[in-house]
Design a protein around this motif. Structure first.
Motif, PDB file in Angstrom:
ATOM      1  N   UNK A  26      48.266  41.169  35.021  1.00 62.38           N
ATOM      2  CA  UNK A  26      48.282  39.787  35.529  1.00 62.38           C
ATOM      3  C   UNK A  26      47.569  39.730  36.877  1.00 62.38           C
ATOM      4  N   UNK A  27      47.868  40.676  37.748  1.00 57.35           N
ATOM      5  CA  UNK A  27      47.215  40.715  39.064  1.00 57.35           C
ATOM      6  C   UNK A  27      45.718  40.967  38.917  1.00 57.35           C
ATOM      7  N   UNK A  28      45.342  41.875  38.018  1.00 55.88           N
ATOM      8  CA  UNK A  28      43.914  42.147  37.801  1.00 55.88           C
ATOM      9  C   UNK A  28      43.199  40.890  37.303  1.00 55.88           C
ATOM     10  N   UNK A  29      43.839  40.152  36.415  1.00 48.52           N
ATOM     11  CA  UNK A  29      43.254  38.920  35.906  1.00 48.52           C
ATOM     12  C   UNK A  29      43.084  37.897  37.022  1.00 48.52           C
ATOM     13  N   UNK A  30      44.083  37.771  37.884  1.00 46.38           N
ATOM     14  CA  UNK A  30      44.033  36.802  38.975  1.00 46.38           C
ATOM     15  C   UNK A  30      43.099  37.220  40.103  1.00 46.38           C
ATOM     16  N   UNK A  31      42.689  38.487  40.111  1.00 50.90           N
ATOM     17  CA  UNK A  31      41.714  38.965  41.097  1.00 50.90           C
ATOM     18  C   UNK A  31      40.281  38.830  40.574  1.00 50.90           C
ATOM     19  N   UNK A  32      40.123  38.447  39.315  1.00 53.98           N
ATOM     20  CA  UNK A  32      38.812  38.324  38.681  1.00 53.98           C
ATOM     21  C   UNK A  32      38.184  36.977  39.061  1.00 53.98           C
ATOM     22  N   UNK A  33      37.081  36.988  39.818  1.00 56.31           N
ATOM     23  CA  UNK A  33      36.462  35.726  40.238  1.00 56.31           C
ATOM     24  C   UNK A  33      36.039  34.841  39.064  1.00 56.31           C
ATOM     25  N   UNK A  34      35.672  35.440  37.938  1.00 53.14           N
ATOM     26  CA  UNK A  34      35.259  34.628  36.792  1.00 53.14           C
ATOM     27  C   UNK A  34      36.461  33.909  36.175  1.00 53.14           C
ATOM     28  N   UNK A  35      37.606  34.574  36.097  1.00 56.92           N
ATOM     29  CA  UNK A  35      38.820  33.929  35.600  1.00 56.92           C
ATOM     30  C   UNK A  35      39.239  32.820  36.565  1.00 56.92           C
ATOM     31  N   UNK A  36      39.058  33.035  37.849  1.00 61.67           N
ATOM     32  CA  UNK A  36      39.492  32.081  38.874  1.00 61.67           C
ATOM     33  C   UNK A  36      38.445  31.006  39.191  1.00 61.67           C
ATOM     34  N   UNK A  37      37.327  31.009  38.476  1.00 55.94           N
ATOM     35  CA  UNK A  37      36.216  30.095  38.784  1.00 55.94           C
ATOM     36  C   UNK A  37      36.661  28.646  38.943  1.00 55.94           C
ATOM     37  N   UNK A  38      37.551  28.157  38.101  1.00 54.29           N
ATOM     38  CA  UNK A  38      37.986  26.760  38.143  1.00 54.29           C
ATOM     39  C   UNK A  38      39.365  26.599  38.778  1.00 54.29           C
ATOM     40  N   UNK A  39      39.864  27.683  39.392  1.00 58.94           N
ATOM     41  CA  UNK A  39      41.222  27.674  39.950  1.00 58.94           C
ATOM     42  C   UNK A  39      41.267  27.885  41.452  1.00 58.94           C
ATOM     43  N   UNK A  40      40.188  28.359  42.027  1.00 55.97           N
ATOM     44  CA  UNK A  40      40.188  28.662  43.458  1.00 55.97           C
ATOM     45  C   UNK A  40      40.051  30.149  43.710  1.00 55.97           C
ATOM     46  N   UNK A  41      40.327  30.550  44.919  1.00 59.37           N
ATOM     47  CA  UNK A  41      40.147  31.937  45.342  1.00 59.37           C
ATOM     48  C   UNK A  41      40.975  32.910  44.503  1.00 59.37           C
ATOM     49  N   UNK A  42      40.443  34.117  44.289  1.00 57.73           N
ATOM     50  CA  UNK A  42      41.254  35.153  43.624  1.00 57.73           C
ATOM     51  C   UNK A  42      42.560  35.387  44.390  1.00 57.73           C
ATOM     52  N   UNK A  43      43.563  35.821  43.665  1.00 62.71           N
ATOM     53  CA  UNK A  43      44.874  36.071  44.263  1.00 62.71           C
ATOM     54  C   UNK A  43      45.047  37.544  44.604  1.00 62.71           C
ATOM     55  N   UNK A  44      45.846  37.801  45.626  1.00 66.60           N
ATOM     56  CA  UNK A  44      46.224  39.173  45.964  1.00 66.60           C
ATOM     57  C   UNK A  44      47.317  39.628  44.994  1.00 66.60           C
ATOM     58  N   UNK A  45      47.611  40.910  45.005  1.00 62.13           N
ATOM     59  CA  UNK A  45      48.699  41.434  44.163  1.00 62.13           C
ATOM     60  C   UNK A  45      50.017  40.768  44.536  1.00 62.13           C
ATOM     61  N   UNK A  46      50.284  40.619  45.825  1.00 66.06           N
ATOM     62  CA  UNK A  46      51.533  39.979  46.249  1.00 66.06           C
ATOM     63  C   UNK A  46      51.619  38.539  45.747  1.00 66.06           C
TER      64      UNK A  46
END
Length: 181
Positions: A26-46
């Motif tokens: 889940x964290x790896x997915x949220x750190x992926x800029x392509x997955x986050x393209x329409x959601x905003x900045x990538x997320x940290x693990x925390x």
């Protein structure tokens, strides 16, 4: 209807409660800029871990929310799908449907399959009269899923997301589907 998160099964997917083993992918997915393209900045693990804790808490409290999404044949975690209460600062109300998948799961029909299971849960179990979905105006993939699951957009409901800073991610579209009586 608060309580334990039920599992939903489709031909290929299991929508299930979150597990400790989901946190890393889940964290790896949220750190992926392509997955986050329409959601905003990538997320940290925390931030990703905190999101899972919040999703679990909200599901327990409301009786609906975000399921972890798994491919039944392989047991692979591929993202999330579910229903969420529309945030109070939005220019519309109701229950929102959504999905977020790892890039390798894109283009296989998983989002559509998971979304149809979530719609059925929302209408048949929760008795919702309507479910909405929103995304950025540029998110063609999610809009295609919305149309495939029977949602419609009339354009009059399009809006600027007040939780997003000015820019291209602020311009959003809204789709709707009503329960079949």
């Amino acid at each position: 209807m608060a309580g334990r998160m039920p599992e939903l099964r489709t031909d290929r997917l299991l929508l299930r409660p979150w597990r400790e083993s989901d946190l890393e992918p889940w964290a790896a997915m949220n750190a992926d800029p392509e997955v986050r393209e329409h959601l905003g900045q990538p997320l940290t693990r925390d931030q990703s871990d905190a999101a899972v804790a919040l999703m679990q808490s909200e599901f327990d409290h409301r009786g609906f929310g975000w399921w972890a999404l798994e491919v039944r044949q392989t047991g692979q975690f591929i993202g999330r799908a579910g229903l969420d209460a529309v945030h109070e600062d939005m220019p519309f109300t109701g229950v929102d449907i959504g999905w977020r998948l790892i890039r390798s799961a894109w283009g296989h029909g998983y989002a559509t399959e998971a979304a149809l299971a979530c719609l059925a849960f929302g209408f048949e179990v929760l008795g919702l009269p309507e479910i909405v979905a929103s995304t950025t105006t540029d998110n063609a993939r999610s809009q295609a899923v919305m149309r495939r699951i029977g949602m419609t957009r009339d354009g009059a409901d399009d809006f600027e997301d007040p939780s997003v800073p000015p820019g291209p991610l602020r311009q959003c579209v809204l789709y709707r589907i009503t329960a079949k009586m």
